[in-house]
Design a protein around this motif. Structure first.
Motif: not given
Lengths: 287, 335
Positions: A230-255
């Motif tokens: 979908g939208a390429p980074p660094p677009t503030p698109e919700w799906g992309l943001m969820v995707s970018e945060g998935r690496l940190y989901i255990r320690s930094q859940w808010w991303v």
């Protein structure tokens, strides 16, 4: 004429009252209204520039300074979610406008004329229904390359058949009504009958379907962005943001969580409003 | 001799019946099976028959709202069955129809003013304020007024709706008006008013009517000529007075004897009670279609179909035995 305006205003008021009188309809309307307002004034409310990186502030938990925390590049998540609202909503509205128009026209023609045109069009829609919507959208998006415009094209391509089917079914009912025969008897041509006599009787099903669809299109667009189509980074698109945060989901859940919640709430809002709208039409049309 | 406005020649409408796995045509419903008659200008031709005998299909085929399978319809010297779509649409301003059920024949989302003005918009391209005067004029003519312009059909009573339908049909000043059971969906008191209105309009504008009804009393009130239909065919055609005084076909006699007479002393009158049901038009009886229900059917009736022949004074009948069978007519006795 004066009276026409009066009656249509009366009709709309009645609809609004019916929708708002159900709890889900009310909640849906509030959410959708909130989303619309945020997509208009979101950038004004956002405390930070959504693109501004600050590596010293990266992955900060929610605080007074950053209510939703910051992401891996130190960008303020609240600001990004607020900006994303406009993106998601404009994708959804545009896609629905395009696919509903295409589906409406094809459904009208298919149902009204029947015969070979109908057969051909319906087999094409069968083709689309044979695949899950997301898979098909992925294929189209992958072929076009990642960009917001292409995301919209991909989703519109897979969304119109629902409208075509729905409208066709409705037209099949309407075209045998006596008032359609009466229109033919006074010498009305096909175009006039389709747009002046048939269309007003099917437009409400399109409206309900479109409202319900807005929610699933927001989901679909987020899904495409999540998998990088979908939208390429660094677009503030919700799906992309969820995707970018998935690496940190255990320690930094808010991303991932806050953009995820935004997706969930908006999809929910449109679905609730759509459901209430359908119920209201059923009441008003005496079904 | 008045001028002939409409001539129907051997009109047929067969509906294919499909069945089986391959959706093949397995037969035909012969809803209209070779009907011929003519209507003179300024007169009313009444068409009477039981439900399901093909009356409605016949009139819709005459107006080409349904395409005929065979036969011709000559309207004002023009063969309308040969017209192309565009020509037919232009021709429609001269021939209009009022449907049976005013609850379904008016578009539910259109106001009276739009409904009545639409023919003007289609044929002359005028609408809105320009058409308003004409719309109002025709609405007044059918007994409605300015206060009805902005109404929607659901805000009107059945009689008012039928008046709107009549106004829509009249606004183009057609020569020919088909009235397909225009009062049978209405209350009795409203029926009488609508019928009177139709008669008034006819004499004011010299309209020609094709009036369809299953109600013989309504037919008698409205018609100059009457055609009796049975299973897709005309079995008897005659000037009204002649038909009611001197019915020749057994089916016509049965229809007339079924009319209730509000006189207890007339109970002993002779009536013809038909046996059985109307046969299916999918599989009509051999020979004369009426023979399974006819008390006087003979061998000839079972094998040969009778033609509609003139037996004198514009009186036509399709029966082999019209001269031999007893004349039963209790209808005129009630006067």
């Amino acid at each position: 004429m004066e009276g026409a305006r009066r009656t249509s205003i009366r009709g709309s008021l009645l609809m609004a009252r019916l929708v708002l009188s159900s709890p889900t309809g009310f909640a849906g309307a509030v959410i959708v209204a909130g989303l619309l307002i945020l997509s208009l004034i979101g950038p004004v409310l956002a405390p930070y520039d959504p693109y501004k990186q600050d590596m010293s502030e990266r992955l900060m938990p929610p605080s007074w300074e950053h209510p939703f925390g910051t992401d891996q590049l130190g960008r303020d998540i609240l600001s990004r979610v607020l900006y994303g609202c406009r993106i998601s909503l404009s994708i959804a509205l545009l896609v629905v406008a395009i696919s509903a128009t295409i589906g409406l026209l094809l459904g009208l023609v298919s149902g009204y004329f029947g015969g070979l045109v109908d057969e051909a069009l319906m087999r094409v829609t069968d083709l689309f229904f044979a695949f899950p919507r997301l898979i098909l959208a992925m294929a189209v998006a992958a072929a076009l390359g990642p960009s917001i415009i292409n995301t919209m094209l991909a989703i519109a391509t897979v969304s119109w058949p629902v409208y075509a089917r729905l409208v066709r079914a409705c037209v099949l009912q309407v075209r045998n009504e006596t008032y359609i025969e009466a229109a033919r008897a006074i010498g009305a041509g096909h175009v006039r009958i389709l747009f002046r006599h048939v269309l007003p009787m099917v437009v409400h099903v399109v409206l309900v379907q479109a409202t319900l669809d807005l929610g699933s299109i927001i989901l679909l667009a987020a899904g495409l962005s999540f998998i990088g189509l979908g939208a390429p980074p660094p677009t503030p698109e919700w799906g992309l943001m969820v995707s970018e945060g998935r690496l940190y989901i255990r320690s930094q859940w808010w991303v991932s969580t806050f953009p995820g919640l935004a997706i969930m709430i908006s999809a929910l809002g449109f679905n609730m409003l759509g459901d209430a709208l359908r119920d209201a039409f059923d009441v008003r049309l005496g079904r | 001799m008045a001028r002939e406005l409409v001539r129907v020649e051997e009109l047929r409408k067969y509906f294919p019946v499909r069945g089986g796995v391959f959706h093949r045509v397995v037969g035909y419903v012969k809803a209209v099976d070779g009907v011929s008659f003519r209507i003179e200008e300024g007169t009313t031709f009444g068409l009477v028959g039981e439900s399901g005998c093909g009356k409605t299909t016949l009139v819709r085929t005459i107006l080409r709202l349904i395409e005929p399978t065979a036969g011709r319809v000559i309207f004002d010297g023009v063969d309308i069955t040969a017209l192309r779509a565009g020509e037919l649409r232009r021709m429609r301003r001269h021939m209009q129809i009022v449907f049976q059920d005013p609850y379904t024949s008016l578009h539910p989302r259109m106001q009276v003013s739009e409904i009545v003005a639409e023919p003007l918009r289609i044929h002359f391209g005028v609408g809105g304020e320009e058409a308003r005067g004409e719309v109002l004029r025709v609405l007044r003519e059918v007994g409605l007024g300015e206060e009805h312009l902005d109404r929607y059909p659901h805000e009107l009573s059945g009689g008012q709706r039928q008046r709107v339908a009549i106004a829509r049909a009249l606004i183009l000043r057609p020569k020919f008006l088909v009235l397909d059971e225009p009062t049978s969906a209405l209350d009795v008191s409203v029926q009488a008013k609508i019928l009177r209105l139709l008669k008034e309009l006819q004499s004011r504008y010299g309209l020609t009517y094709l009036f369809v009804s299953h109600n013989i009393l309504v037919i008698e009130y409205m018609s100059d000529y009457v055609g009796v239909m049975y299973l897709g065919k005309l079995v008897e055609v005659a000037p009204k007075d002649e038909l009611f005084k001197n019915p020749l076909h057994p089916y016509t006699m049965a229809l007339l004897s079924a009319v209730p007479i509000p006189d207890p002393r007339a109970r002993s009158r002779k009536r013809i009670i038909l046996k059985g049901e109307v046969p299916s038009p999918l599989n009509p009886p051999s020979g004369c279609r009426f023979h399974p229900r006819c008390p006087w059917a003979s061998e000839e009736c079972r094998s040969y179909e009778p033609e509609l022949v003139e037996v004198g004074g514009e009186h036509y009948v399709a029966c082999h035995r019209w001269e031999e069978i007893p004349r039963v007519n209790t209808y005129m006795a009630r006067r």
